[in-house]
Design an enzyme around this catalytic site. Structure first.
Site, short mmCIF file in Angstrom:
data_model
loop_
_atom_site.label_atom_id
_atom_site.label_comp_id
_atom_site.label_asym_id
_atom_site.label_seq_id
_atom_site.Cartn_x
_atom_site.Cartn_y
_atom_site.Cartn_z
N TYR A 79 -5.61 1.05 -12.00
CA TYR A 79 -5.48 -0.37 -12.35
C TYR A 79 -6.53 -1.16 -11.59
O TYR A 79 -6.68 -0.99 -10.37
CB TYR A 79 -4.08 -0.88 -11.99
CG TYR A 79 -3.86 -2.35 -12.31
CD1 TYR A 79 -3.81 -2.79 -13.63
CD2 TYR A 79 -3.68 -3.28 -11.29
CE1 TYR A 79 -3.60 -4.13 -13.92
CE2 TYR A 79 -3.46 -4.63 -11.57
CZ TYR A 79 -3.42 -5.04 -12.89
OH TYR A 79 -3.20 -6.37 -13.17
N ASP A 174 -12.86 0.19 -5.89
CA ASP A 174 -11.86 -0.87 -5.94
C ASP A 174 -10.94 -0.66 -4.74
O ASP A 174 -10.03 0.15 -4.78
CB ASP A 174 -11.08 -0.81 -7.26
CG ASP A 174 -10.05 -1.93 -7.35
OD1 ASP A 174 -9.73 -2.53 -6.31
OD2 ASP A 174 -9.56 -2.18 -8.48
N LYS A 202 -5.78 -8.62 -1.81
CA LYS A 202 -4.57 -8.33 -1.03
C LYS A 202 -4.72 -8.59 0.48
O LYS A 202 -4.70 -9.74 0.88
CB LYS A 202 -4.08 -6.93 -1.36
CG LYS A 202 -3.72 -6.87 -2.87
CD LYS A 202 -2.97 -5.69 -3.37
CE LYS A 202 -2.59 -5.95 -4.83
NZ LYS A 202 -3.04 -4.98 -5.79
C1 LIG Z 1 -3.63 -5.44 -7.27
C2 LIG Z 1 -4.87 -4.75 -7.70
C3 LIG Z 1 -5.87 -5.41 -8.44
C4 LIG Z 1 -5.68 -6.79 -8.98
O1 LIG Z 1 -5.53 -7.74 -7.98
P1 LIG Z 1 -4.79 -9.13 -8.33
O2 LIG Z 1 -4.98 -9.94 -7.10
O3 LIG Z 1 -3.35 -8.78 -8.62
O4 LIG Z 1 -5.48 -9.71 -9.51
C5 LIG Z 1 -7.05 -4.74 -8.69
N1 LIG Z 1 -7.24 -3.49 -8.25
C6 LIG Z 1 -6.30 -2.82 -7.56
C7 LIG Z 1 -6.59 -1.44 -7.08
C8 LIG Z 1 -5.07 -3.42 -7.29
O5 LIG Z 1 -4.13 -2.73 -6.65
#
Ligand SMILES: *Cc1c(COP(=O)(O)O)cnc(C)c1O
Length: 367
Positions: A79, A174, A202
């Site tokens: 994701y 990511d 995060k």
């Molecule tokens: C949570 C997450 C996102 C998206 O971040 P948001 O702040 O929720 O838009 C993208 N990549 C990874 C790996 C994530 O866990």
């Protein structure tokens, strides 16, 4: 650090008194960027945005612009936020052409996204061979967290680095979850593999809305206003989020990572022994303070094996734990995160509830 660490409350209160939106970059953003760059030397320049979604979306746009190519390789079950091109159905199989994973995404938005299996370098090799010199980037969660926790197998990340270098594609890590969580310098430090671009979120905002993407200077200089790749945001680098992020990163020293490793190891051991005592097949995947207990017997190395888990049993276990005062993520395909607020009392409490939570499952399936 828990839900209300004193250092973050203090930083937020101080910033509230000074103001929270100026419509201009602030000095604090520069300080945050240099803390990030100090921890992740691969990030020579950093752009702050408002979410992980924006970070990944912008990094992909930048990679396409920098390479002049269209194709993007992502992994099944990964994701990267909810931008159209990244919400491609996590279909298994070698380099399947993207199929939109949710209503509202046009085939055109998804057609340049190629899906490979996590931990499978030959899928990536095949995709590169099928679209020679057309792959702009490979985007990967260096520790998968969104199919449940799936660590990279030995050589997987290094192999991606080599293949992207050989094909002159970019490697995007990511690290929205792993950044500043699995190590001081994120997964790139832990595994010793250097990406071209990194996405953050995060932890970076200490619990307030933030995201960031950064990397090699020659790539980042393509972003407007220095370069032609447009990306902007009214509230980007918001002073409150930046203040919370600064206070959080300042607090995350080496001793905290040792503490997170030890609490992670303890909880993983508690899970394994309670499940074994109750006779429930369970596979616990963990990297530092992120872990998932899969209701499955074998090794979980990619989305297809993660999906073999017994999700009905997971759901029953979730409810059983919640009824006993333990709140875990409500899906088999999420990571549980441990923090420095999970002290000895919290572990003792968990210990007292775990075995019961597993034996209650057996009772409900036999009746
Ligand atoms: C949570 C997450 C996102 C998206 O971040 P948001 O702040 O929720 O838009 C993208 N990549 C990874 C790996 C994530 O866990």
């Amino acid at each position: 650090m828990g839900h209300r660490p004193a250092a973050v409350i203090e930083a937020l209160q101080a910033q509230l008194a000074r103001g929270w939106t100026f419509g201009a970059p602030t000095e604090a953003e520069v300080r945050l960027a240099s803390l990030v760059s100090d921890r992740m030397p691969a990030i020579e320049m950093l752009r702050l945005v408002n979410s992980g979604t924006e970070a990944a979306m912008s990094a992909v746009r930048l990679a396409r612009a920098f390479t002049g190519r269209r194709k993007l390789i992502k992994f099944a079950g990964a994701y990267h936020g909810h931008a159209d091109a990244l919400l491609v159905e996590a279909g298994s199989g070698v380099a399947t052409l993207g199929i939109p994973g949710t209503p509202g995404i046009t085939p055109a938005a998804a057609q340049d996204t190629v899906v490979a299996r996590y931990n499978n370098l030959s899928d990536v090799e095949s995709a590169m061979a099928r679209w020679p010199r057309q792959v702009a980037a490979v985007i990967v969660e260096p520790v998968a967290g969104n199919m449940g926790v799936v660590p990279p197998l030995a050589g997987f990340l290094a192999g991606l680095r080599e293949m992207t270098r050989d094909s002159e594609s970019l490697l995007i890590f990511d690290e929205v979850i792993t950044g500043f969580r699995v190590a001081r310098g994120g997964a790139q430090e832990l595994y010793g593999v250097t990406p071209d671009l990194t996405c953050l979120g995060k932890v970076l905002g200490g619990g307030l809305p933030i995201g960031g993407y950064g990397g090699r200077r020659e790539i980042m200089e393509q972003v407007a206003p220095a370069g032609p790749v447009y990306q902007a945001g009214t509230l980007s680098g918001n002073p409150l989020a930046v203040a919370a992020g600064l206070a959080t990163l300042d607090a995350l020293d080496d001793s905290i990572y040792r503490q997170l490793e030890s609490v992670g190891a303890r909880v993983a051991a508690e899970l394994a022994s309670a499940a074994a005592a109750a006779g429930v097949p369970l596979t616990v995947n963990r990297v530092g303070s992120m872990l998932t207990a899969f209701f499955a017997a074998g090794a979980i190395t990619e989305y297809a094996t993660a999906k073999q888990s017994d999700t009905a049993q997971f759901a029953a276990w979730f409810r059983s734990l919640l009824a006993r005062g333990v709140s875990i993520p409500p899906s088999q395909f999420e990571a549980a995160f441990l923090s420095t607020a999970h002290d000895d009392d919290a572990i003792t409490f968990l210990h007292s509830k775990l075995e019961e939570s597993f034996t209650s499952l057996l009772a409900s399936t036999t009746t």
